[in-house]
Design a protein around this motif. Sequence first.
Motif, PDB file in Angstrom:
ATOM      1  N   VAL A 221       0.853  -1.181   0.000  1.00  0.00           N
ATOM      2  CA  VAL A 221       0.000   0.000   0.000  1.00  0.00           C
ATOM      3  C   VAL A 221       0.888   1.230   0.000  1.00  0.00           C
ATOM      4  O   VAL A 221       1.770   1.382   0.853  1.00  0.00           O
ATOM      5  N   TYR A 222       0.653   2.108  -0.966  1.00  0.00           N
ATOM      6  CA  TYR A 222       1.419   3.343  -1.114  1.00  0.00           C
ATOM      7  C   TYR A 222       0.498   4.538  -0.887  1.00  0.00           C
ATOM      8  O   TYR A 222      -0.727   4.425  -1.003  1.00  0.00           O
ATOM      9  N   PRO A 223       1.055   5.711  -0.550  1.00  0.00           N
ATOM     10  CA  PRO A 223       0.216   6.878  -0.278  1.00  0.00           C
ATOM     11  C   PRO A 223      -0.646   7.246  -1.483  1.00  0.00           C
ATOM     12  O   PRO A 223      -0.223   7.080  -2.632  1.00  0.00           O
ATOM     13  N   PRO A 224      -1.869   7.750  -1.243  1.00  0.00           N
ATOM     14  CA  PRO A 224      -2.699   8.217  -2.352  1.00  0.00           C
ATOM     15  C   PRO A 224      -1.946   9.253  -3.180  1.00  0.00           C
ATOM     16  O   PRO A 224      -1.275  10.131  -2.632  1.00  0.00           O
ATOM     17  N   GLY A 225      -2.028   9.142  -4.489  1.00  0.00           N
ATOM     18  CA  GLY A 225      -1.309  10.058  -5.356  1.00  0.00           C
ATOM     19  C   GLY A 225       0.097   9.622  -5.671  1.00  0.00           C
ATOM     20  O   GLY A 225       0.789  10.271  -6.459  1.00  0.00           O
ATOM     21  N   SER A 226       0.546   8.523  -5.066  1.00  0.00           N
ATOM     22  CA  SER A 226       1.889   8.028  -5.320  1.00  0.00           C
ATOM     23  C   SER A 226       2.021   7.565  -6.760  1.00  0.00           C
ATOM     24  O   SER A 226       1.045   7.159  -7.397  1.00  0.00           O
ATOM     25  N   GLU A 227       3.247   7.589  -7.284  1.00  0.00           N
ATOM     26  CA  GLU A 227       3.495   7.066  -8.615  1.00  0.00           C
ATOM     27  C   GLU A 227       3.445   5.543  -8.623  1.00  0.00           C
ATOM     28  O   GLU A 227       3.343   4.919  -9.682  1.00  0.00           O
ATOM     29  N   GLU A 228       3.527   4.938  -7.440  1.00  0.00           N
ATOM     30  CA  GLU A 228       3.459   3.484  -7.331  1.00  0.00           C
ATOM     31  C   GLU A 228       2.000   3.037  -7.167  1.00  0.00           C
ATOM     32  O   GLU A 228       1.234   3.628  -6.416  1.00  0.00           O
ATOM     33  N   GLY A 229       1.650   1.960  -7.870  1.00  0.00           N
ATOM     34  CA  GLY A 229       0.349   1.347  -7.683  1.00  0.00           C
ATOM     35  C   GLY A 229      -0.808   2.145  -8.258  1.00  0.00           C
ATOM     36  O   GLY A 229      -0.632   3.151  -8.943  1.00  0.00           O
ATOM     37  N   LYS A 230      -2.023   1.660  -7.971  1.00  0.00           N
ATOM     38  CA  LYS A 230      -3.256   2.287  -8.418  1.00  0.00           C
ATOM     39  C   LYS A 230      -4.125   2.618  -7.203  1.00  0.00           C
ATOM     40  O   LYS A 230      -4.129   1.895  -6.215  1.00  0.00           O
TER      41      LYS A 230
END
Length: 348
Positions: A221-230
């Motif tokens: 889980v990555y922060p919202p708005g991160s370039e990683e993930g959806k």
Amino acid sequence: MADGLFNEEDDDEAPEVLYEHFRFTADPNQSLLRVDKFLIDRMTHTSRNRIQLAADAGYVRVDGVPVKNNYRVKPGDVVTIVMARPRHAFEVIAEDIPLNIVYEDEDLLVVNKPAGLVVHPGHGNYTGTLVNALAYYLRNLPNYDPNDPRLGLVHRIDKDTSGLLVVAKNIDAKAHLSRQFFEKTTQRCYQTLVWGIPKADEGHIEGNIGRDLRDRLRMAVYPPGSEEGKWAATNYRVTERLGYVSLLTCQLETGRTHQIRAHMSHIGHPVFNDARYGGERILKGRPTGSYRQFVQEAFDTCPRQALHAETLGFVHPTTGKELFFTAPLPDDMQGLINKWRTYCANNT
């Protein structure tokens, strides 16, 4: 040429890998032309509507970047169509595997999948899957080809997750249902037993989900708005507190790979007996000998992650009628919950 276009939802357990199925390079003298028109001129066995559905789902790309239908192709552009499964990677073999079908009509059927059944062939499981079972069950349906990605499963759940799945019998039903999943208008609730007691009765988890950079078999889980993930969002409600575990109802706003499992682990409440996310260890409670024995017996009662796709709602692709289905908890999860109820009754 078969077009193979469909919108497959990034379901809670669906793979993230995409495979190129078609590639076209615009001529040096190409005039500016909408990408859907560009493709329909080159793909004679599909429809503009299906191309538009594919673009809506992010499967139409120019130079590797997803584009919308109104993108104008220019000279030298490389236009590709990608999908969530390899093209003609294998032939699906029909196998007589029992199915628990809770609903069926001319356009679709709804299956209650047991835990332990792989949904789709691949990654070492080329036989014995739900798709193989469907190939056998629908073998007498003239237009059903189990090797055609425009038919069949509309979404997926993981091998060790039980519960409801919808299957399309024809191309139009697949396109219509897939659009509902893509536009997030379906209704899906899961029951899960997690470690610990959430502080609030209800909660909202929001955070991008993508492959763990240190372990490609896990999602992180990555922060919202991160370039990683959806971007992903899960709503949960505590339905029962059982000492050191809690029974939750989880409603998906999005459908990402391992979404509930990753989100619950992220907030410190891994799904009970989820080995991929650390839930197969004693995470709460005083580790006395008797308690360790009890937890081991609980693991043995439900020897997989305690996660069940309980409800599924959608609009019928032909009639427009709203359909809603519920699958009761399977015996292993019900037995696990009863075991914790008994433990709480005897230790309070």
